[in-house]
Design a protein around this motif. Structure first.
Motif: not given
Length: 780
Positions: A503-529
């Motif tokens: 978006f070419q915006i400053d990083i402080d404009r972007v907020k990451i929220t807690a990982t939740t299966t209610g927002k992004v489903p069928n996730t893979s493990a955070t693994a395998a680098s």
């Protein structure tokens, strides 16, 4: 020369974009204690606490279990056994149905959960567990892998075999041949935050579980199966973990399911957090291996044929042992070409805790075997091991097919090693060390330069996918959610930088929220680098969808061709005019442009046929090399790491500061695995190294006195990964092997480098001392 004001320079560059060395987004919170982990969260009203009752034998049938005193203990609200599980009593990651939440009639390792106490306080639950009276009919137990039947061992899963060419014929025809065995120990994850879960019951079938897990979707499915409800009734949330290293990929399942079962049964929130001793006793670890090798080579040291067997202590259940032993075979070559090769895995059943994922996932054990072979050949020929390493490197146009039949297309190991060798003065220092050792009868120094080639991707192809959710609000702020989990590695910071860059915006404009299966489903493990590779690309895809809508809108509104709409730092050029990013977003909202998108990514090019042992399981390879120098006291076996130099390949770095930190941390953890971290079980199957008092991880005082780490800034990924970056979580762990070989080099000097010390790992001071004495006797 043009002169620009600070304001002009700032206006032409966003703060915190891709390639900028930003600190971890929660670094200041980690230091000050402001970071919120599950045990820091305010407990909901009425929260109860659960604790696990563990078996006291390694293998046996439960004849009788009297829990009356447990139930009568102060504060106890309920005691759960296998009969209280409403759904499936199984948390096996691969569907093997061999890993009960609570053992029913059979226990298969000492420390296996057999019941759970739920009380008003954690201390009450913990003390009540001690009042249980359990009678067992003990059965024969296999504690050590060496106790397995050598002819027909019991395996926890079907083993894999890799073949290319006729290894047996090549070995037998070779001018020279050697055989050997190496024992490589396991490793405890020893995270700062142990396992923990908090389950909050909802209406109907619903339950919300805060879990310290690397695999929220798997925990979701396990809880659903245990409760006998659909997955949509279960939500798993993860804000951060205090370390994971693979230990929270499958091992979190047990704690989350127990908490959820208790919460729904009692209709009250339930939290479970074991003591460190019970955590270490009841949860899986890195697999220890017995590696047998038979190698044929010529008089120069070029390998002509190799035969490996990797036997692993897997514990009582399959868990991820099939994939771990597979990856050990995938990396039995490291950076070396074998004209003919045979490699077989033996995932052995033992009556110990079911071992599981750990940083590198079997790859480090595979590479340790390859490096031992190189060392053996060097000693047999009286040559520098680095000379043998370079002689056997994969080529760039030929000699480039792996044992699993994948062509190595991105080989840069020659340049990595040559640059490090020159930068660290390897040749000169080797001569200086030889001169030092000639005059020093007690303290001996050693040096070793070892490389790494590490395959990046899940070998289970279906896991190579990710999702992300991006919202842009009317004030121009961005909400980002993705399926990856933050365990201290800085994944959230990197993914936020990707979105900010797009978006070419400053990083402080972007907020990451807690990982939740209610927002992004069928996730893979955070693994395998793969955390940044997968989730970064999914977030990029979502941001790009919104960006393309904005371009379409601006083009239509202003009558300007799309190619004349350019996103600049915090503004957008539309033809010959510029508008602020916030202004464009507000205009787009008023025109009913969708400012939200679900992104998705799947890794291309990968495929794998396990039955044939052929395919393209890795999207690309990451490379690196480390040169370590140590000093060894030959009277005590104690040693110091004097200096380490590392050159590591991360492609075009998303965040050099975080990547460098991962290289440093990975190296030290790998060094700890091969030197001081030792797992010991007694003859009854009791884990003796179950606490900080008995299990030694590297301390600040164990770090190298001189520690030089560089990233290969000239490298960029040949594959179109997110901004041409490469994974960095697991590959640098393997660089710790250089310390093991430097210790071996120092020990070998006792006998004039005529005998290979054949050090097993971990190379504790006791093992080093025994090796010194063994070589002294052999040299007489």
């Amino acid at each position: 020369m043009n002169r620009h004001t600070v304001a002009e320079i700032t206006a032409n560059k966003i703060r915190g974009g891709v390639g900028e060395g930003r600190t971890h987004d929660s670094a200041h919170k980690h230091v000050t204690g402001e970071a919120i982990y599950i045990d820091d969260m305010p407990e909901p009203a009425g929260t109860l606490h659960a604790y696990l009752g563990l078996s006291t034998v390694a293998h046996g049938k439960i004849v009788a279990m009297d829990l009356s005193e447990v139930e009568a203990a102060p504060g106890v609200v309920a005691v759960l056994t296998a009969r209280d599980i409403p759904g499936m009593n199984d948390i096996s990651a691969t569907g093997a149905n061999d890993e009960p939440i609570l053992a029913d009639s059979l226990v298969q390792f000492l420390g296996q959960p057999i019941f759970a106490v739920v009380a008003e306080t954690r201390e009450q639950a913990r003390r009540a567990c001690q009042k249980a009276k359990v009678e067992y009919e003990e059965l024969p137990a296999i504690i050590e892998p060496e106790q397995a039947d050598p002819v027909n061992p019991r395996l926890v899963t079907k083993p894999m075999v890799l073949r290319r060419g006729d290894a047996r014929a090549a070995i037998e025809k070779a001018p020279r041949r050697l055989t050997g065995r190496m024992n490589v120990g396991g490793q405890d994850h020893f995270y700062l935050e142990g396992h923990i879960a908090l389950a909050v019951p909802g209406e109907d079938m619903d339950v919300l579980v805060y879990s310290s897990t690397q695999h929220p979707s798997e925990v979701q499915h396990m809880v659903a199966h245990a409760l006998g409800v659909p997955s949509h009734a279960v939500t798993i949330e993860v804000r951060r973990m205090g370390g994971g290293f693979g230990g929270k990929e499958t091992q979190a399942n047990m704690f989350a399911t127990v908490a959820a079962i208790a919460a729904k049964k009692l209709n009250r929130p339930v939290k479970i957090r074991p003591d460190r001793d019970d955590d270490m006793t009841a949860t899986g670890k890195r697999h220890d291996f017995i590696i047998d090798y038979d190698v044929g080579f010529d008089d120069e040291g070029r390998i002509l044929g190799a035969d490996f067997t990797y036997a692993a202590r897997c514990g009582y259940a399959a868990d991820l042992s099939g994939a771990v032993t597979d990856r050990a075979l995938f990396h039995c070559d490291n950076t070396y070409f074998y004209p003919a090769v045979h490699a077989a895995a033996k995932p052995l059943y033992t009556n110990t805790v079911s071992n599981t994922a750990f940083r590198g996932f079997g790859g480090p054990q595979g590479i340790v075997g390859a490096e031992r072979v190189i060392e053996e050949i060097a000693y047999a020929l009286g040559k520098d091991p680095l000379e043998i390493r370079k002689l056997n490197f994969y080529g760039t146009t030929d000699r480039n097919v792996t044992p699993h039949h994948q062509t190595v297309e991105d080989n840069i190991i020659h340049r990595i090693v040559e640059e490090l060798e020159a930068d660290c003065r390897y040749r000169e220092r080797r001569e200086e060390i030889a001169a030092f050792n000639a005059k020093s009868p007690i303290v001996k120094r050693g040096i070793a330069l070892t490389p790494v080639k590490f395959g990046i991707s899940f070998t289970a192809t279906q896991y190579n996918q990710a999702g992300a959710l991006v919202h842009v609000y009317t004030d121009g702020s961005v909400h980002l959610n993705h399926g990856g989990t933050e365990m201290g590695q800085g994944l959230n910071q990197k993914v936020a930088q990707v979105v900010a860059e797009e978006f070419q915006i400053d990083i402080d404009r972007v907020k990451i929220t807690a990982t939740t299966t209610g927002k992004v489903p069928n996730t893979s493990a955070t693994a395998a680098s793969s955390g940044s590779d997968l989730n970064g690309m999914a977030a990029l895809n979502a941001a790009r969808q919104i960006k393309n809508r904005l371009i379409d809108f601006a083009s239509e509104k202003h009558g300007v061709p799309k190619d004349q709409i350019v996103f600049l730092p915090n503004r957008v050029r539309i033809g010959n005019q510029e508008v602020g990013f916030n202004d464009l977003i507000r205009e787009a909202y008023m025109a009913r442009v969708q400012l939200s998108a679900a992104g998705f990514y799947k890794t291309p090019k990968i495929h794998w046929d396990r039955e044939k042992g052929e395919g393209h399981p890795f999207y690309y390879f990451a490379y690196g090399a480390a040169c370590s120098e140590v000093s060894v006291d030959t009277l005590t076996g104690e040693y110091l790491v004097e200096r380490v130099d590392i050159l590591h390949d991360v492609g075009r770095s998303l965040n050099p500061a975080l990547d460098k930190g991962q290289v440093e941390g990975g190296f030290v953890q790998g060094m700890g695995w091969l030197t001081t971290e030792e797992l010991v079980w007694d003859e009854k199957g009791r884990l003796m190294t179950h606490a900080p008092s008995t299990y030694k991880i590297p301390l600040a005082s164990d770090r190298p006195k001189v520690f030089n780490v560089k990233l290969a800034e000239w490298s960029q990924n040949a594959e179109p990964t997110v901004y041409r970056s490469k994974a960095v979580g697991e590959p640098p762990f393997v660089l710790g092997i250089s310390v093991l070989h430097a210790i071996s080099d120092a020990v070998a000097s006792v006998a004039g480098h005529r005998i290979c010390p054949r050090l097993d790992a971990p190379a504790t001071p006791e093992r080093v001392l025994m090796a010194v004495e063994r070589l002294r006797v052999a040299a007489r």
